[in-house]
Write an enzyme that holds these catalytic residues in place. Structure first.
Site, mmCIF file in Angstrom:
data_model
loop_
_atom_site.group_PDB
_atom_site.id
_atom_site.type_symbol
_atom_site.label_atom_id
_atom_site.label_comp_id
_atom_site.label_asym_id
_atom_site.label_seq_id
_atom_site.Cartn_x
_atom_site.Cartn_y
_atom_site.Cartn_z
ATOM 1 N N CYS A 229 0.829 -1.197 0.000
ATOM 2 C CA CYS A 229 0.000 0.000 0.000
ATOM 3 C C CYS A 229 0.864 1.246 0.000
ATOM 4 O O CYS A 229 2.093 1.188 0.016
ATOM 5 C CB CYS A 229 -0.905 0.007 1.241
ATOM 6 S SG CYS A 229 -1.882 -1.504 1.438
ATOM 7 N N LEU B 287 -3.460 -1.725 -1.776
ATOM 8 C CA LEU B 287 -3.336 -2.842 -2.704
ATOM 9 C C LEU B 287 -3.726 -4.075 -1.914
ATOM 10 O O LEU B 287 -3.000 -4.517 -1.022
ATOM 11 C CB LEU B 287 -1.900 -2.970 -3.213
ATOM 12 C CG LEU B 287 -1.617 -4.144 -4.152
ATOM 13 C CD1 LEU B 287 -2.391 -3.990 -5.460
ATOM 14 C CD2 LEU B 287 -0.124 -4.273 -4.437
ATOM 15 N N ALA B 288 -4.891 -4.620 -2.200
ATOM 16 C CA ALA B 288 -5.441 -5.714 -1.403
ATOM 17 C C ALA B 288 -4.743 -7.026 -1.739
ATOM 18 O O ALA B 288 -4.727 -7.446 -2.899
ATOM 19 C CB ALA B 288 -6.936 -5.835 -1.650
ATOM 20 N N VAL B 289 -4.174 -7.678 -0.723
ATOM 21 C CA VAL B 289 -3.439 -8.934 -0.912
ATOM 22 C C VAL B 289 -3.962 -10.027 0.007
ATOM 23 O O VAL B 289 -4.166 -11.164 -0.411
ATOM 24 C CB VAL B 289 -1.922 -8.707 -0.677
ATOM 25 C CG1 VAL B 289 -1.164 -10.029 -0.698
ATOM 26 C CG2 VAL B 289 -1.356 -7.760 -1.741
ATOM 27 N N GLY C 115 14.542 -12.621 -6.209
ATOM 28 C CA GLY C 115 15.816 -13.084 -5.662
ATOM 29 C C GLY C 115 16.718 -11.959 -5.208
ATOM 30 O O GLY C 115 17.891 -12.194 -4.897
#
Length: 616
Positions: free
Chosen positions: A2, A51-53, A380
């Site tokens: 977010c 930002l919806a996760v 990575g």
């Protein structure tokens, strides 16, 4: 992931300042395209873009806890806490009751239970602000390695803060002013924790909390690299690294949205992708999705040199076949890399000129392609700093230098023959900046922080210093870049190699074990060899790719020539007229001034768009 922002002012009623808060919050739209919200109290204003996760429906922010109709605390939070399930269980046992599945609520409830001691309990990447309405104080907290950004500007009566500098610059009390030290920090590759190029704007240092009260601003470090005796054998060390990596990747695979890996075909990204594929297969979750970037015509134009001996593409495809990944390639051509609109998008994401040209633009475009299919990606990044992957870990000259060991290698980032970045800057300005002197002073300052074990032999002592410099300075350059380019596309990038448990363990592993077979990243290679093809396990380190297309530097130079002919570009005041003329001459190889032209164009875009006031 977010974007957060806010304003604390003890001298005024901020409930009347909604317009200012909305403007600050709007700057973070790219970081949080799914939802937005604000929380206003008399002395505190918090903004959030989401930002919806995890818990897509329930994790709305800013989030508050109330008692008897009164707000106890309010939180605006960006990040992921990978041990939120364990912490939730602990808090539930302590009597807390949860209304969502989100890690955001775990952080908020954790603050109520443990205060600022919460920071030590979190495993993850995060940056957040908690307004404690009971005490009328604000707490700013940043993760241990600085994966997530957090900036602040102290005011006479409080503070303005935000994930990115642009959020602060949207506040009427904050201006884009850059002095000599700011320009030195921008150009030197020293990357001093806590500093930004902008006067009056600081970053919360990794592993720190900043507290804002009526009495002023205070700072506390809650985590740092420590010197500990390593008692494990080589065999046990390899097994421990593997066990840690498996646990880390397993934790970082949690998401309620599509997830993928970033796969270059190098050891680091291949290890993450292979472990993720194995974990997903074991849980019946299907194949891992992977993405790579390639340049149009790279096979035709690529020429191996001592820095980049092989192309990434064939190795990425090999690993994808080996683990059964659903692999996709985002292809980028020279026209896209030099497109002024693309370069402007990079600048808007960074808030400062990067000066590394196509490396930024190609990463931005890669993440744009990834975001069409996934919301979360595993990377990575940071394995080279942790396990000793860069050339300067193994070059006697770089190891012995009384400077940051990467200083001499910077000119190689543009490919063979790309020349120094600063070669077009005005000679008088360069003398005033004294970038080498500034960098050496910051280097000596950094060495005073390094924790040592008593009685260590000179080689181990020096390699501990090299490791510390990479893990506290150089890695921040790359984490900043990764965060800004990904979040400009609303993509969350997770960094397994930045898990503090792994970092602390490997930092204290003797150098003799880290390169026990005489190669770079020996320890990591041994820990994951069984999940990789031999061709990848034995591949020599190759840096992030750059375009080998000769049209790229030529098009850049043509753009700078247009600016020079117009005569009104603000960057011209910073450039040496004779050197500029030589660089634009038809008989000058565009590749020889590639980095310098990149920097000049970046500086011009920055000075123009951000209306920077230089006080040099």
């Amino acid at each position: 992931m977010c974007g957060i922002t806010g304003w604390v002012a003890f001298d005024r009623d901020l409930t009347a300042e909604r317009a200012v808060l909305d403007a600050m919050t709007a700057t973070q739209l790219c970081r949080g395209p799914d939802a937005g919200g604000v929380h206003l109290e008399r002395h505190a204003a918090l903004g959030h873009r989401r930002l919806a996760v995890i818990d897509v429906e329930g994790g709305v922010q800013p989030m508050t806890v109330e008692q008897d109709g009164r707000v106890l605390a309010a939180l605006t939070y960006s990040g992921e806490v990978y041990n939120h399930r364990e912490l939730r269980a602990e808090l539930t046992a302590a009597g807390h009751r949860f209304r969502t599945r989100s890690d955001t609520e775990v952080v908020l409830r954790g603050y109520l239970e443990w205060g600022e001691g919460l920071a030590e309990r979190l495993n993850g990447m995060f940056a957040f602000a908690v307004w404690d309405a009971r005490r009328e104080e604000l707490l700013l907290v940043r993760d241990r390695m600085g994966v997530k950004p957090l900036h602040y500007h102290p005011t006479p009566h409080g503070v303005v803060f935000g994930s990115e500098v642009k959020a602060l610059l949207a506040h009427p009390a904050v201006s884009a002013v850059v002095d000599l030290d700011g320009l030195r920090e921008l150009l030197s590759f020293a990357r001093t924790p806590g500093l930004t190029p902008y006067r009056g704007i600081a970053e919360v240092r990794p592993g720190h909390v900043v507290r804002i009260r009526r009495e002023g601003v205070s700072e506390r470090r809650y985590w740092a690299l420590e010197a500990r005796e390593h008692t494990h054998s080589l065999r046990t060390t390899i097994a421990t690294v593997r066990a840690l990596l498996e646990d880390i990747v397993h934790r970082q695979l949690e998401a309620d949205v599509p997830l993928c890996s970033l796969l270059s075909g190098g050891l680091d990204s291949s290890a993450v992708t292979a472990l993720a594929a194995r974990i997903l297969h074991g849980s019946g979750a299907g194949p891992v999705r992977s993405f790579a970037v390639e340049f149009t015509g790279q096979g035709e134009h690529f020429h191996a040199d001592e820095v980049r001996q092989t192309q990434d593409g064939p190795y990425a495809r090999l690993l994808a076949r080996h683990v059964g990944a659903h692999h996709s390639v985002v292809e980028v051509d020279a026209a896209e890399l030099t497109d002024p609109a693309r370069r402007a998008a990079v600048l808007r994401a960074r808030d400062v000129p990067g000066g590394v040209g196509d490396m930024d633009v190609s990463l931005l475009l890669l993440f744009r392609g990834v975001r069409r299919h996934s919301t979360v990606a595993l990377s990575g990044e940071s394995a080279d700093e942790l396990f000793g992957g860069y050339r300067w870990f193994h070059d006697p000259g770089a190891i012995a230098t009384e400077d940051f060991p990467w200083a001499a290698a910077v000119t190689g980032i543009g490919g063979a023959g790309s020349g120094p970045r600063e070669q077009l800057l005005d000679a008088d300005l360069l003398r005033k900046l004294d970038l080498a002197g500034y960098r050496r002073a910051r280097y000596r300052e950094a060495l005073t922080e390094v924790p040592h074990l008593p009685g260590a032999d000179p080689v181990e002592r020096r390699m501990r210093e090299i490791s510390y410099l990479n893990l506290t300075r150089f890695v921040c350059i790359l984490l900043d870049r990764k965060d800004r380019m990904s979040m400009a596309n609303g993509l969350e990038v997770r960094v397994p190699f930045c898990d503090h448990r792994l970092v602390q363990y490997v930092f204290n592993t003797p150098w003799s074990m880290k390169h026990f077979d005489g190669r770079e990243k020996s320890l990591l290679r041994a820990a994951v060899r069984d999940v990789l093809p031999d061709e990848i396990a034995d591949r020599v380190k190759s840096p992030y790719p750059v375009s080998s297309d000769p049209h790229y530097p030529a098009q850049l130079r043509a753009e700078l020539a247009r600016l020079a002919a117009a005569g009104t570009a603000p960057v011209l005041d910073l450039l040496d007229g004779r050197r500029l003329g030589d660089a634009l001459a038809p008989d000058t190889d565009p590749q020889s001034v590639r980095l310098a032209v990149d920097l000049a164009l970046d500086l011009n875009g920055w000075l123009t768009r951000y209306q920077v006031r230089l006080e040099l």
